[in-house]
Write a protein that holds these residues in place. Structure first.
Motif, PDB file in Angstrom:
ATOM      1  N   GLN A  17       0.953  -1.404   0.105  1.00 37.56           N
ATOM      2  CA  GLN A  17       0.078   0.054   0.105  1.00 37.56           C
ATOM      3  C   GLN A  17       0.841   1.364  -0.022  1.00 37.56           C
ATOM      4  O   GLN A  17       0.524   2.181  -0.700  1.00 37.56           O
ATOM      5  CB  GLN A  17      -0.975  -0.089   1.242  1.00 37.56           C
TER       6      GLN A  17
ATOM      7  N   SER B  23       2.146   1.791  -3.243  1.00 38.38           N
ATOM      8  CA  SER B  23       1.317   2.312  -4.470  1.00 38.38           C
ATOM      9  C   SER B  23       1.104   3.615  -4.218  1.00 38.38           C
ATOM     10  O   SER B  23       0.939   4.311  -5.149  1.00 38.38           O
ATOM     11  CB  SER B  23      -0.008   1.375  -4.011  1.00 38.38           C
ATOM     12  N   ARG B  24       0.881   4.015  -2.966  1.00 41.21           N
ATOM     13  CA  ARG B  24       0.834   5.508  -2.666  1.00 41.21           C
ATOM     14  C   ARG B  24       1.739   6.376  -3.165  1.00 41.21           C
ATOM     15  O   ARG B  24       1.704   7.299  -3.699  1.00 41.21           O
ATOM     16  CB  ARG B  24       0.365   5.606  -1.106  1.00 41.21           C
TER      17      ARG B  24
ATOM     18  N   SER C 126       1.438   6.517  -6.898  1.00 38.75           N
ATOM     19  CA  SER C 126       0.460   7.508  -7.543  1.00 38.75           C
ATOM     20  C   SER C 126       1.091   8.895  -7.161  1.00 38.75           C
ATOM     21  O   SER C 126       0.497   9.718  -8.009  1.00 38.75           O
ATOM     22  CB  SER C 126      -0.765   7.111  -6.921  1.00 38.75           C
TER      23      SER C 126
END
Length: 152
Positions: free
Chosen positions: A26, A29-30, A33
């Protein structure tokens, strides 16, 4: 039971490791982005304009070089100036020499003709003097000439 406890303990460890892996995923992924660069048409146009300007400058440079070459080709000569001057001087010199040699040959011919005429006149005088001294030979000579021409 002991085995069941061990299996449960292994499962708990595996679940904890799985949870840590999901949290890391996570987080990555953050970060992904947040790091992504959005592509906008404005940035593309700016880069394209810079490229087109460079290409136009290169094209203008080539055009100037080609115009210079074209101008040089229009004013180029097949025979250089110094060679034309040299040929002109040689032509004038050869015409002068031909004139001089023809004049000197003509003068020599006239001189030879004068010498020939002088020799012939002196021979005629000597013949005349001889014929005056011996008139009987002159008469025989004249008869001989008339006989020789009458045979022709």
């Amino acid at each position: 039971m002991k085995k069941l406890d061990e299996i449960m303990e292994l499962m708990a460890d595996e679940m904890a490791d799985f949870k840590i892996a999901i949290l890391k995923l996570q987080l990555l992924s953050r970060q992904l982005s947040e790091l992504s660069i959005p592509i906008s048409t404005e940035a593309l146009e700016k880069n394209l304009n810079v490229f087109l300007q460079k290409q136009e400058a290169q094209s203008q440079g080539r055009d100037e070089i080609l115009r210079g070459i074209d101008k040089k080709l229009k004013h180029a000569r097949l025979i250089p100036n110094y060679l034309l001057i040299l040929l002109g001087v040689l032509g004038i010199l050869s015409l002068g020499l031909i004139g001089y040699f023809s004049y000197s040959a003509n003068a020599q011919q006239e001189e030879n003709f004068e010498v020939y005429r002088t020799v012939m006149e002196s021979q005629n005088r000597s013949y005349q003097d001889y014929f005056v001294a011996y008139p009987e030979i002159q008469e025989a000579y004249c008869e001989w000439l008339q006989d020789g021409y009458s045979d022709l």
